[in-house]
Structures are given as C-alpha cells and as structure tokens.
Design a protein around this motif. Structure first.
Motif, PDB file in Angstrom:
ATOM      1  N   ARG A 175       0.843  -1.202   0.000  1.00  0.00           N
ATOM      2  CA  ARG A 175       0.000   0.000   0.000  1.00  0.00           C
ATOM      3  C   ARG A 175       0.878   1.252   0.000  1.00  0.00           C
ATOM      4  N   SER A 176       1.923   1.288   0.869  1.00  0.00           N
ATOM      5  CA  SER A 176       2.773   2.500   0.866  1.00  0.00           C
ATOM      6  C   SER A 176       3.584   2.611  -0.417  1.00  0.00           C
ATOM      7  N   ALA A 177       3.968   1.472  -1.018  1.00  0.00           N
ATOM      8  CA  ALA A 177       4.767   1.541  -2.253  1.00  0.00           C
ATOM      9  C   ALA A 177       3.969   2.173  -3.401  1.00  0.00           C
ATOM     10  N   ILE A 178       2.656   1.894  -3.449  1.00  0.00           N
ATOM     11  CA  ILE A 178       1.877   2.383  -4.612  1.00  0.00           C
ATOM     12  C   ILE A 178       1.148   3.702  -4.339  1.00  0.00           C
ATOM     13  N   GLU A 179       1.118   4.155  -3.065  1.00  0.00           N
ATOM     14  CA  GLU A 179       0.194   5.268  -2.775  1.00  0.00           C
ATOM     15  C   GLU A 179       0.540   6.573  -3.494  1.00  0.00           C
ATOM     16  N   LYS A 180       1.823   6.777  -3.832  1.00  0.00           N
ATOM     17  CA  LYS A 180       2.158   8.032  -4.528  1.00  0.00           C
ATOM     18  C   LYS A 180       2.229   7.866  -6.039  1.00  0.00           C
ATOM     19  N   VAL A 181       2.310   6.631  -6.511  1.00  0.00           N
ATOM     20  CA  VAL A 181       2.526   6.414  -7.958  1.00  0.00           C
ATOM     21  C   VAL A 181       1.304   5.863  -8.683  1.00  0.00           C
ATOM     22  N   MET A 182       0.330   5.351  -7.916  1.00  0.00           N
ATOM     23  CA  MET A 182      -0.867   4.795  -8.548  1.00  0.00           C
ATOM     24  C   MET A 182      -2.077   5.501  -7.947  1.00  0.00           C
ATOM     25  N   LEU A 183      -2.690   6.378  -8.748  1.00  0.00           N
ATOM     26  CA  LEU A 183      -3.731   7.248  -8.202  1.00  0.00           C
ATOM     27  C   LEU A 183      -5.067   6.965  -8.880  1.00  0.00           C
ATOM     28  N   PRO A 184      -5.913   6.130  -8.228  1.00  0.00           N
ATOM     29  CA  PRO A 184      -7.189   5.752  -8.848  1.00  0.00           C
ATOM     30  C   PRO A 184      -8.202   6.896  -8.853  1.00  0.00           C
ATOM     31  N   ASP A 185      -9.052   6.896  -9.866  1.00  0.00           N
ATOM     32  CA  ASP A 185     -10.167   7.840  -9.983  1.00  0.00           C
ATOM     33  C   ASP A 185     -11.469   7.098  -9.699  1.00  0.00           C
ATOM     34  N   SER A 186     -12.548   7.882  -9.548  1.00  0.00           N
ATOM     35  CA  SER A 186     -13.869   7.262  -9.369  1.00  0.00           C
ATOM     36  C   SER A 186     -14.473   6.969 -10.754  1.00  0.00           C
ATOM     37  N   LEU A 187     -15.501   6.132 -10.757  1.00  0.00           N
ATOM     38  CA  LEU A 187     -16.207   5.817 -12.006  1.00  0.00           C
ATOM     39  C   LEU A 187     -16.773   7.098 -12.629  1.00  0.00           C
ATOM     40  N   GLU A 188     -17.276   8.001 -11.765  1.00  0.00           N
ATOM     41  CA  GLU A 188     -17.835   9.263 -12.262  1.00  0.00           C
ATOM     42  C   GLU A 188     -16.738  10.083 -12.959  1.00  0.00           C
ATOM     43  N   GLN A 189     -15.547  10.150 -12.356  1.00  0.00           N
ATOM     44  CA  GLN A 189     -14.429  10.888 -12.987  1.00  0.00           C
ATOM     45  C   GLN A 189     -14.061  10.272 -14.333  1.00  0.00           C
ATOM     46  N   HIS A 190     -14.006   8.938 -14.367  1.00  0.00           N
ATOM     47  CA  HIS A 190     -13.662   8.278 -15.638  1.00  0.00           C
ATOM     48  C   HIS A 190     -14.680   8.630 -16.711  1.00  0.00           C
ATOM     49  N   ARG A 191     -15.960   8.523 -16.343  1.00  0.00           N
ATOM     50  CA  ARG A 191     -17.014   8.776 -17.325  1.00  0.00           C
ATOM     51  C   ARG A 191     -16.925  10.211 -17.853  1.00  0.00           C
ATOM     52  N   GLU A 192     -16.813  11.167 -16.913  1.00  0.00           N
ATOM     53  CA  GLU A 192     -16.768  12.585 -17.330  1.00  0.00           C
ATOM     54  C   GLU A 192     -15.555  12.864 -18.214  1.00  0.00           C
ATOM     55  N   ARG A 193     -14.408  12.310 -17.827  1.00  0.00           N
ATOM     56  CA  ARG A 193     -13.192  12.574 -18.597  1.00  0.00           C
ATOM     57  C   ARG A 193     -13.255  11.925 -19.979  1.00  0.00           C
ATOM     58  N   LEU A 194     -13.818  10.713 -20.048  1.00  0.00           N
ATOM     59  CA  LEU A 194     -13.926  10.050 -21.360  1.00  0.00           C
ATOM     60  C   LEU A 194     -14.853  10.854 -22.271  1.00  0.00           C
ATOM     61  N   LEU A 195     -15.941  11.379 -21.713  1.00  0.00           N
ATOM     62  CA  LEU A 195     -16.851  12.200 -22.529  1.00  0.00           C
ATOM     63  C   LEU A 195     -16.135  13.487 -22.948  1.00  0.00           C
ATOM     64  N   ALA A 196     -15.367  14.076 -22.019  1.00  0.00           N
ATOM     65  CA  ALA A 196     -14.614  15.301 -22.349  1.00  0.00           C
ATOM     66  C   ALA A 196     -13.576  15.034 -23.432  1.00  0.00           C
ATOM     67  N   GLY A 248     -14.060  13.189 -25.898  1.00  0.00           N
ATOM     68  CA  GLY A 248     -14.750  13.040 -27.183  1.00  0.00           C
ATOM     69  C   GLY A 248     -15.424  11.699 -27.388  1.00  0.00           C
ATOM     70  N   PHE A 249     -15.359  10.815 -26.383  1.00  0.00           N
ATOM     71  CA  PHE A 249     -16.073   9.541 -26.514  1.00  0.00           C
ATOM     72  C   PHE A 249     -17.574   9.816 -26.379  1.00  0.00           C
ATOM     73  N   SER A 250     -18.401   8.987 -27.070  1.00  0.00           N
ATOM     74  CA  SER A 250     -19.843   9.268 -27.068  1.00  0.00           C
ATOM     75  C   SER A 250     -20.579   8.431 -26.029  1.00  0.00           C
ATOM     76  N   LYS A 251     -19.992   7.299 -25.636  1.00  0.00           N
ATOM     77  CA  LYS A 251     -20.714   6.388 -24.747  1.00  0.00           C
ATOM     78  C   LYS A 251     -19.695   5.641 -23.888  1.00  0.00           C
ATOM     79  N   VAL A 252     -19.992   5.500 -22.598  1.00  0.00           N
ATOM     80  CA  VAL A 252     -19.099   4.785 -21.679  1.00  0.00           C
ATOM     81  C   VAL A 252     -19.917   3.693 -20.992  1.00  0.00           C
ATOM     82  N   VAL A 253     -19.527   2.431 -21.187  1.00  0.00           N
ATOM     83  CA  VAL A 253     -20.314   1.316 -20.668  1.00  0.00           C
ATOM     84  C   VAL A 253     -19.440   0.415 -19.785  1.00  0.00           C
TER      85      VAL A 253
END
Ligand SMILES: C[S@@+](CC[C@H](N)C(=O)[O-])C[C@H]1O[C@@H](n2cnc3c(N)ncnc32)[C@H](O)[C@@H]1O
Ligand SMILES: O=C(O)C(=O)C[C@]1(C(=O)O)C=C[C@@H](O)C=C1
Length: 247
Positions: free
Chosen positions: A204-225, A227-232
């Motif tokens: 956990r300490s080894a990855i905490e600064k180098v692997m930064l997960p996003d939420s599903l909502e962030q992924h969806r919004e960013r994919l739409l931003a 230019g993707f039309s649909k996220v499933v």
C-alpha cells in the motif's frame, strides 16, 4: 509464464520505496497481479472476446502499458479478423524484454496468430496510427492525473468508427462508506490469496504516490470530455472495474 511467487514485500523494509516496474517486479508480475487484482484473469480473457466485436479488418490494435503482454496474447487468441496487427507498448525496459520472449513462445505454440510488434515507449509521447481497438488494462492509474485527459483525447482521435477503447482501473469511491467497505473487502481478497498484513501494508505504501485511482464518475466525465460518445462498464469485482468507451 514465470511461476515465481510474489514475496517482494514479505520482509520488513526500513523504508518502502515507491513502486517501479523493474526486473524484480517483472519476475513475480504474473503471480502479483493475479493475487492483487480481483477478476484479472476474467478481464484479460474477455478483453480478447470484446475486441473481436470491435476490431476492424486491416487495422492496428494497441495494448498500451502491456507489461508482459497478457492482453496482447488474449487479443491474438480471440481476434480472427483479416489483416489486423497488435502493437504492445510499455516504457519499462524489463517488461518489454520479457514481453517479447513470451510472445515469441506464443508464436512457437500456435499458428495463424495476429502479427505483433512490441515497442518500448512512453505512451504519452507515442504517435498513434488509426486504430480500431485500444486497451489500457490497469495502465491509466499510473499516468500523472494531469496528463490523463490529453492521452484519452489522442486515443479518441486515433479511433476509427466502430472501434473502442477498453479501460480497466482500480476505482476509488466518492461515498466514504462505500470506499471503506470495498477497500476492506479488497484487503480480505489479498489475505485470502496468501498475502500477510505486512505485505499488504508495505505494498500500500509503495503504490500510494505512484498509482492514483479515480472514481467511475471521474472516468465517465473525462472520457466524454475526451470526445467519446458512450461509456459502458462491462465488469466490476470489488474496487476493480473495466469499461468500454465508444468513439
Ligand atoms: C499494472 S501494469 C499493466 C498490466 C497489463 N496491462 C496486464 O494486463 O497484464 C502497468 C504497466 O504500465 C506501464 N506504464 C506506466 N506508465 C507508462 C507510460 N507512460 N508509457 C508506457 N507504459 C507505461 C508500466 O511499465 C506497467 O508495465
Ligand atoms: O491496488 C493494489 O493493491 C494493487 O496491488 C494493484 C496493482 C494494479 O492495479 O496494478 C498495483 C500494482 C501491480 O501492478 C499489481 C496490482
């Protein structure tokens, strides 16, 4: 594939260094990822199946952050479409060297596999050819957050009509109680796979600064931003999920 068990974090370390994809990780990687990512074998195999639905004849398929080429191998097992080729990209020299060996071994075992090229490169600096399928299987979470939109935008621009991006990630959850529950359940998954409390804490300490997960909502919004039309979302096991994004 190497059967060496992951004991990288089994002994107490005076200071836990940031996680890097070096030779030590390469040696244990198949065991590490299977015991750390719930659903990993199912995700990898089904990326091959899904890819068969999106790959277009005579196009390039990209596996970005390919590591040892597990997804590339699944693409080559499942996609039976004329004239496709796979490009596997990773910026870790140790991963790229071992990935090439495994793909040669796959060539020796099976006939009529899609041709493959393995490239050592930073995916943030890669010129993408027109493509019908791109996979980012647990790679985007290692890209600096401020560069993620730019990468997804370039992928979107390279994608041909009818194609897709398949994006798998560890998730964080905006609801604190949901985040805590799924994090605890993930720890239980690791324990059940033989990791000790020390291994779990040091990883956990080894990855905490180098692997930064996003939420599903962030992924969806960013994919739409981007230019993707649909996220499933097509798969979730605990705090790990995989999405299909359509151009
Ligand atoms: C968790 S692993 C991916 C696992 C792999 N896709 C699989 O399914 O087995 C993340 C990989 O992304 C690679 N990576 C991270 N940043 C990268 C970058 N900027 N360019 C290319 N590869 C990168 C790492 O070297 C590592 O091999
Ligand atoms: O979240 C964790 O605890 C992990 O170990 C996850 C994870 C990943 O998702 O890529 C982190 C590093 C290794 O590549 C294998 C697994």
């Amino acid at each position: 594939m190497s059967q060496e068990p992951d004991r990288l974090f089994a002994q107490p370390l005076a200071e836990v260094p940031d996680f890097v994809f070096n030779e030590d990780v390469v040696r244990v990687f198949p065991d590490m990822i299977k015991r750390s990512v719930p659903g990993y074998p199912t995700i990898v195999e089904n990326i091959g199946v899904l890819a068969g639905q999106f790959a277009q004849p005579h196009t390039t398929l990209y596996d970005l952050g390919a590591s040892l080429g597990a997804v590339t191998q699944a693409l080559r097992r499942h996609v039976r479409i004329d004239g496709c080729k796979v490009i596997a990209v990773d910026n870790s020299p140790a991963m790229v060297a071992r990935c090439s060996e495994y793909l040669h071994a796959q060539d020796a075992m099976f006939q009529e596999l899609l041709p493959v090229e393995v490239i050592e490169a930073d995916i943030l600096a890669l010129d993408l050819q027109p493509t019908s399928l791109v996979t980012l299987n647990f790679t985007l979470q290692f890209i600096p957050p401020e560069r993620r939109l730019e990468l997804l935008t370039r992928i979107r621009q390279a994608l041909l009509p009818g194609g897709a991006l398949i994006l798998s990630e560890k998730l964080r959850f905006e609801d604190a109680a949901e985040h805590e529950l799924l994090t605890e359940l993930h720890v239980a998954f690791k324990r059940a796979n033989g990791y000790s409390e020390l291994e779990i804490a040091q990883k956990r300490s080894a990855i905490e600064k180098v692997m930064l997960p996003d939420s599903l909502e962030q992924h969806r919004e960013r994919l739409l931003a981007a230019g993707f039309s649909k996220v499933v979302p097509w798969f979730q096991c605990l705090n790990f999920a995989s999405l299909v994004a359509l151009p």
